[in-house]
Design a protein around this motif. Sequence first.
Motif, short mmCIF file in Angstrom:
data_model
loop_
_atom_site.label_atom_id
_atom_site.label_comp_id
_atom_site.label_asym_id
_atom_site.label_seq_id
_atom_site.Cartn_x
_atom_site.Cartn_y
_atom_site.Cartn_z
N GLU A 222 0.82 -1.21 0.00
CA GLU A 222 0.00 0.00 0.00
C GLU A 222 0.86 1.27 0.00
OE1 GLU A 222 -3.09 1.99 3.14
OE2 GLU A 222 -3.45 -0.10 2.57
N GLN B 226 0.90 4.18 -2.90
CA GLN B 226 0.62 5.58 -2.59
C GLN B 226 1.74 6.48 -3.08
OE1 GLN B 226 -2.34 7.16 -0.77
NE2 GLN B 226 -1.28 8.41 -2.28
N GLU C 38 -6.02 10.21 -10.09
CA GLU C 38 -5.97 8.84 -9.62
C GLU C 38 -5.05 7.99 -10.50
OE1 GLU C 38 -9.60 10.11 -7.49
OE2 GLU C 38 -9.16 10.17 -9.62
N ARG D 18 -7.09 -1.55 -7.07
CA ARG D 18 -7.14 -0.51 -6.04
C ARG D 18 -6.83 0.82 -6.71
NH1 ARG D 18 -3.91 -2.62 -0.74
NH2 ARG D 18 -4.85 -0.72 0.15
N TYR D 19 -7.36 1.89 -6.14
CA TYR D 19 -7.22 3.23 -6.71
C TYR D 19 -6.59 4.16 -5.67
CZ TYR D 19 -11.10 1.35 -9.55
OH TYR D 19 -11.92 0.56 -10.33
N PHE D 20 -5.63 4.97 -6.12
CA PHE D 20 -4.99 5.93 -5.22
C PHE D 20 -4.95 7.30 -5.88
CE2 PHE D 20 -3.59 1.95 -3.53
CZ PHE D 20 -3.38 2.16 -2.17
N GLU E 83 -5.95 6.56 -0.67
CA GLU E 83 -6.70 5.56 -1.43
C GLU E 83 -8.16 5.97 -1.51
OE1 GLU E 83 -7.33 0.72 -1.75
OE2 GLU E 83 -6.41 1.57 0.07
#
Length: 294
Positions: free
Chosen positions: A36, A40, A50, A69-71, A76
Amino acid sequence: MSDVSEVEILRLSAFPAAPGGGNPAGVVLDARGLDEARMQRIAAEVGYSETVFAVDPVVHGDARHVRVRYFSPTAEVPFCGHATIALSVALAERLGTGPFRFATPAGEVEIATAPGSVAPEASFTSVEPSVRELPADAARELLDLLGVARDDLDPRWPLLEAFAGNAHPVVALRSGDVFDGLAFDPGALRALMDRAGWPGTVTVVRFPDGDSDDSGEARVEARNLFPVGEITEDPATGSAAAALGAYVRELRGASAPARLVVDQGRHVGRPSVLTVDIPPRGGITVSGTALPIG
């Protein structure tokens, strides 16, 4: 060495209405092995609103079932429509057009892709949407921060919160001058959005005088305010377009336009167009394409 230089990142612009239009998204087709914190950092270095990461590009051995997953550059987010379209187009170019399924933090999202004139066309159908009243204090603070008076609101379209993957407050204005002249403090708006649980955008929209034409289609213009990093306004927002479709269906029911064509991005010099299909029930479908940047 930066995280970006060590990972293959595609850069595509989703929902362009013209060359140079659309909303840029970073796309990492294989994010296995990225934790994660690293995702990021990559999203912050890419700097787009994003970046989408295929954290499991072959769920249970199926290359058309992808866990994502989207950041944003700072956090997030549960779902991002324009990055979903960008990833869908990238996958369709590699694996062929047809259906895909994305497992997102907001739920399973069905994807359709088909050949297009320049690049594949893609659409996603949102998770089950919902619409609710805004808390009175959040509504007052939002209008104050935008410099919008109650009399500036379109009386046909009340101030509500709509959800189709992300929660978006929907502010419908009747005056083009007020719509074009919006000004706000990005830091103060970001603080309100964080407190209110709005991870996506604040949707400001102008509806036409009539609900739809004879075909059941209506054309609207939207601005999606998104203060994050150096960004203050999104050029094209798929999750907000889906939420807007849910909002229209909630207020108009059976008389809702079957389709909304949403123009966005004029105010930030990146013209975009999103097509929103509104079924009688279930998820809202948003369609467009994506083109490589540069």
